[in-house]
Scaffold this motif. Structure first.
Motif, mmCIF file in Angstrom:
data_model
loop_
_atom_site.group_PDB
_atom_site.id
_atom_site.type_symbol
_atom_site.label_atom_id
_atom_site.label_comp_id
_atom_site.label_asym_id
_atom_site.label_seq_id
_atom_site.Cartn_x
_atom_site.Cartn_y
_atom_site.Cartn_z
ATOM 1 N N PRO A 137 0.910 -0.865 -0.127
ATOM 2 C CA PRO A 137 -0.099 0.030 -0.010
ATOM 3 C C PRO A 137 0.905 1.213 -0.088
ATOM 4 C CG PRO A 137 0.090 -0.886 2.176
ATOM 5 C CD PRO A 137 0.803 -1.948 1.264
ATOM 6 N N LEU A 138 0.458 2.146 -0.401
ATOM 7 C CA LEU A 138 1.230 3.616 -0.427
ATOM 8 C C LEU A 138 0.355 4.458 0.393
ATOM 9 C CD1 LEU A 138 1.588 4.446 -4.355
ATOM 10 C CD2 LEU A 138 3.355 3.425 -2.688
ATOM 11 N N MET A 139 -0.804 4.305 0.585
ATOM 12 C CA MET A 139 -1.510 4.881 1.546
ATOM 13 C C MET A 139 -3.131 4.256 1.936
ATOM 14 S SD MET A 139 -4.691 7.115 2.057
ATOM 15 C CE MET A 139 -5.061 7.916 0.576
ATOM 16 N N VAL A 140 -3.251 4.148 3.300
ATOM 17 C CA VAL A 140 -4.581 3.630 3.613
ATOM 18 C C VAL A 140 -5.480 4.577 4.524
ATOM 19 C CG1 VAL A 140 -5.635 1.517 4.998
ATOM 20 C CG2 VAL A 140 -3.388 1.142 3.707
ATOM 21 N N ALA A 141 -6.446 4.553 4.101
ATOM 22 C CA ALA A 141 -7.404 5.753 4.556
ATOM 23 C C ALA A 141 -8.394 5.063 5.416
ATOM 24 C CB ALA A 141 -7.973 6.669 3.610
ATOM 25 N N GLU A 142 -8.704 5.409 6.628
ATOM 26 C CA GLU A 142 -10.022 4.911 7.390
ATOM 27 C C GLU A 142 -10.822 5.877 8.106
ATOM 28 O OE1 GLU A 142 -8.658 2.239 10.368
ATOM 29 O OE2 GLU A 142 -6.731 2.990 10.634
ATOM 30 N N ARG A 143 -12.024 5.916 8.158
ATOM 31 C CA ARG A 143 -12.880 6.739 9.039
ATOM 32 C C ARG A 143 -13.229 5.892 10.363
ATOM 33 N NH1 ARG A 143 -18.536 6.548 9.797
ATOM 34 N NH2 ARG A 143 -18.483 4.988 8.150
ATOM 35 N N LEU A 144 -12.669 6.734 11.326
ATOM 36 C CA LEU A 144 -12.949 6.095 12.824
ATOM 37 C C LEU A 144 -13.860 6.942 13.464
ATOM 38 C CD1 LEU A 144 -9.171 5.224 13.753
ATOM 39 C CD2 LEU A 144 -11.043 3.711 12.720
ATOM 40 N N ASN A 145 -14.676 6.155 14.417
ATOM 41 C CA ASN A 145 -15.434 6.933 15.611
ATOM 42 C C ASN A 145 -15.590 6.057 16.591
ATOM 43 O OD1 ASN A 145 -17.937 5.379 14.846
ATOM 44 N ND2 ASN A 145 -18.123 6.479 12.887
ATOM 45 N N ALA A 146 -16.124 6.761 17.694
ATOM 46 C CA ALA A 146 -16.286 6.002 19.008
ATOM 47 C C ALA A 146 -17.295 4.821 18.786
ATOM 48 C CB ALA A 146 -16.839 6.975 20.058
ATOM 49 N N ALA A 147 -18.144 5.035 18.179
ATOM 50 C CA ALA A 147 -19.200 3.878 18.204
ATOM 51 C C ALA A 147 -18.476 2.705 17.329
ATOM 52 C CB ALA A 147 -20.256 4.198 17.356
ATOM 53 N N GLN A 148 -17.784 2.883 16.282
ATOM 54 C CA GLN A 148 -17.204 1.881 15.608
ATOM 55 C C GLN A 148 -16.076 1.148 16.572
ATOM 56 O OE1 GLN A 148 -15.197 2.858 12.032
ATOM 57 N NE2 GLN A 148 -13.551 1.451 12.187
ATOM 58 N N LEU A 149 -15.286 1.976 17.445
ATOM 59 C CA LEU A 149 -14.312 1.289 18.308
ATOM 60 C C LEU A 149 -14.898 0.692 19.115
ATOM 61 C CD1 LEU A 149 -11.447 4.220 18.365
ATOM 62 C CD2 LEU A 149 -11.680 1.922 16.802
ATOM 63 N N ARG A 150 -16.015 0.881 19.684
ATOM 64 C CA ARG A 150 -16.866 0.119 20.738
ATOM 65 C C ARG A 150 -17.104 -1.274 20.296
ATOM 66 N NH1 ARG A 150 -19.001 4.972 22.355
ATOM 67 N NH2 ARG A 150 -21.033 4.590 20.914
ATOM 68 N N ASP A 151 -17.687 -1.170 18.729
ATOM 69 C CA ASP A 151 -17.826 -2.500 18.358
ATOM 70 C C ASP A 151 -16.381 -3.268 18.144
ATOM 71 O OD1 ASP A 151 -20.687 -1.995 18.002
ATOM 72 O OD2 ASP A 151 -20.498 -1.216 16.082
ATOM 73 N N ALA A 152 -15.485 -2.749 17.625
ATOM 74 C CA ALA A 152 -14.235 -3.337 17.522
ATOM 75 C C ALA A 152 -13.860 -4.010 18.636
ATOM 76 C CB ALA A 152 -13.121 -2.300 16.988
ATOM 77 N N LYS A 153 -13.863 -3.652 19.910
ATOM 78 C CA LYS A 153 -13.457 -4.264 21.195
ATOM 79 C C LYS A 153 -13.838 -5.691 21.152
ATOM 80 C CE LYS A 153 -12.689 -0.289 24.131
ATOM 81 N NZ LYS A 153 -13.015 0.283 25.254
ATOM 82 N N GLY A 154 -14.902 -6.052 20.558
ATOM 83 C CA GLY A 154 -15.449 -7.520 20.696
ATOM 84 C C GLY A 154 -15.041 -8.436 19.732
ATOM 85 N N GLU A 155 -14.322 -7.790 18.782
ATOM 86 C CA GLU A 155 -13.844 -8.685 17.611
ATOM 87 C C GLU A 155 -12.523 -9.530 17.826
ATOM 88 O OE1 GLU A 155 -15.405 -9.685 14.903
ATOM 89 O OE2 GLU A 155 -17.270 -8.565 15.409
ATOM 90 N N GLN A 156 -12.720 -10.791 17.523
ATOM 91 C CA GLN A 156 -11.728 -11.574 17.683
ATOM 92 C C GLN A 156 -10.656 -11.619 16.547
ATOM 93 O OE1 GLN A 156 -12.451 -15.881 18.175
ATOM 94 N NE2 GLN A 156 -10.387 -16.265 18.651
ATOM 95 N N ARG A 157 -9.126 -11.457 16.766
ATOM 96 C CA ARG A 157 -8.309 -11.324 15.940
ATOM 97 C C ARG A 157 -8.183 -12.754 15.356
ATOM 98 N NH1 ARG A 157 -3.193 -8.061 15.563
ATOM 99 N NH2 ARG A 157 -1.528 -9.356 14.366
ATOM 100 N N THR A 158 -8.103 -12.460 13.783
ATOM 101 C CA THR A 158 -8.099 -13.904 13.101
ATOM 102 C C THR A 158 -6.626 -14.187 12.778
ATOM 103 O OG1 THR A 158 -8.238 -12.791 11.070
ATOM 104 C CG2 THR A 158 -10.317 -13.420 12.064
ATOM 105 N N ASN A 159 -5.897 -13.256 12.421
ATOM 106 C CA ASN A 159 -4.343 -13.757 12.167
ATOM 107 C C ASN A 159 -4.084 -14.519 11.048
ATOM 108 O OD1 ASN A 159 -2.369 -12.289 13.700
ATOM 109 N ND2 ASN A 159 -1.249 -14.099 13.853
ATOM 110 N N ASN A 160 -5.314 -14.573 10.046
ATOM 111 C CA ASN A 160 -5.119 -15.354 8.743
ATOM 112 C C ASN A 160 -4.764 -14.467 7.690
ATOM 113 O OD1 ASN A 160 -5.669 -17.909 9.669
ATOM 114 N ND2 ASN A 160 -7.899 -17.439 9.717
ATOM 115 N N PHE A 161 -3.410 -14.277 7.401
ATOM 116 C CA PHE A 161 -3.100 -13.502 6.377
ATOM 117 C C PHE A 161 -3.095 -14.261 5.135
ATOM 118 C CE2 PHE A 161 -0.545 -12.324 10.583
ATOM 119 C CZ PHE A 161 -0.376 -10.971 10.330
ATOM 120 N N TYR A 162 -3.355 -12.989 3.909
ATOM 121 C CA TYR A 162 -3.459 -13.744 2.677
ATOM 122 C C TYR A 162 -2.954 -12.710 1.727
ATOM 123 C CZ TYR A 162 -7.713 -11.383 2.964
ATOM 124 O OH TYR A 162 -8.883 -10.197 2.773
#
Length: 291
Positions: free
Chosen positions: A107-132
């Protein structure tokens, strides 16, 4: 397991066999008798068919049409502004957008939109670690898993959009595409860079609305390559943060080696340091301290 911890476990087993400990008590005792080890992530992969299934039909197209919301004001980065020598591609995922180079195979640049609600949802996600390897990129222009293995010195597959930012199972899986990775110093990735990512999340959780984050590598003269496909290894990495509610922006630029986190720079200094004008179409009224 040490002799001491083995003896503790055997003692616990003897107690339950004698009826002195109930089942739940046995589980609790074993939990404390065995040594505590830091969680280790297993690294795996998925098939090309499974990888393709992670993306919608629109996300399989080389445009930003499916992820305009990842850019301030819904105005995507102009891919035509990247030198044709870098063979740029526009790639969309559920929660980030990638300006990809088939020349550097990064990648040369990766853009992402973040907000508090999204990060609250992210806290419950299990890291997969399946690179591809990203199946949307022609093989002649993409990185493969073999490019990051058995490197001396070792390199991490460094997320540009962090796994910890992903608010859903599919978004988490998408974040492990190699199109979201650069070859990063392990000490940098797990040290100063990890702290910056955490600081940004802390700021987002306090912010009044959307925060846009731009992350990517820099390739200074004399950069190295890794792996059979000669994937470019960055000499530096950047992270630019724009708070849409206050119009403030600040950035970090770190050498790709063990370093300490320094005070963030303002947008003008970022442009002078990197040559990247990622917010020129916006009003930037000031900067902010570390998240």
């Amino acid at each position: 397991m040490t002799r001491r911890t083995l003896a503790a476990a055997l003692t616990t087993l003897a107690l339950i066999c004698s009826g002195a400990v109930q089942a739940q008590g046995f589980l609790d005792l074993v939990k404390h008798a065995l040594p505590h080890e830091k969680q280790q992530y297993r690294s795996g992969t998925i098939s090309e068919e499974q990888a393709l299934s992670l993306y919608s039909a629109k996300q399989k197209q080389p445009t930003f049409d499916a992820c305009t919301d990842q850019f301030p004001g819904g105005k995507p980065f102009n891919i035509a502004s990247v030198s044709a020598k870098m063979q740029p591609l526009a790639l969309c995922s559920d929660n980030f957008a990638v300006v990809y180079s088939m020349t550097s195979r990064t990648p040369l640049m990766v853009a992402e939109r973040l907000n508090a609600a999204q990060l609250r949802d992210a806290k419950g996600e299990q890291r997969t670690n399946n690179f591809y390897p990203d199946p949307r990129i022609p093989k002649a222009g993409r990185a493969e898993l073999s490019d990051f293995s058995r490197q001396i010195p070792q390199v991490d597959r460094g997320h540009q959009s962090p796994a910890s930012d992903q608010p859903s199972e599919r978004a988490m899986a998408q974040s492990f595409a190699l199109s979201n990775m650069v070859g990063q110093s392990p000490e940098n990735n797990r040290g100063a860079w990890s702290k910056i990512e955490s600081d940004v999340r802390k700021f987002v959780q306090r912010a009044g609305g959307d925060v846009f984050v731009f992350t990517g590598p820099l390739f200074d003269k004399g950069f190295e390559t890794i792996g059979p496909n000669k994937v470019w290894k960055p000499t530096r990495l950047y992270k630019l943060v724009y708070d849409a509610s206050s119009n403030r922006a600040w950035a970090y630029v770190l050498d790709n080696k063990p370093v300490n986190v320094e005070k963030p720079m303002d947008y003008a200094t970022f442009v002078q340091t990197t040559g990247l004008r990622l917010l020129d179409q916006l009003t930037v009224t000031g900067t902010a301290g570390r998240g």
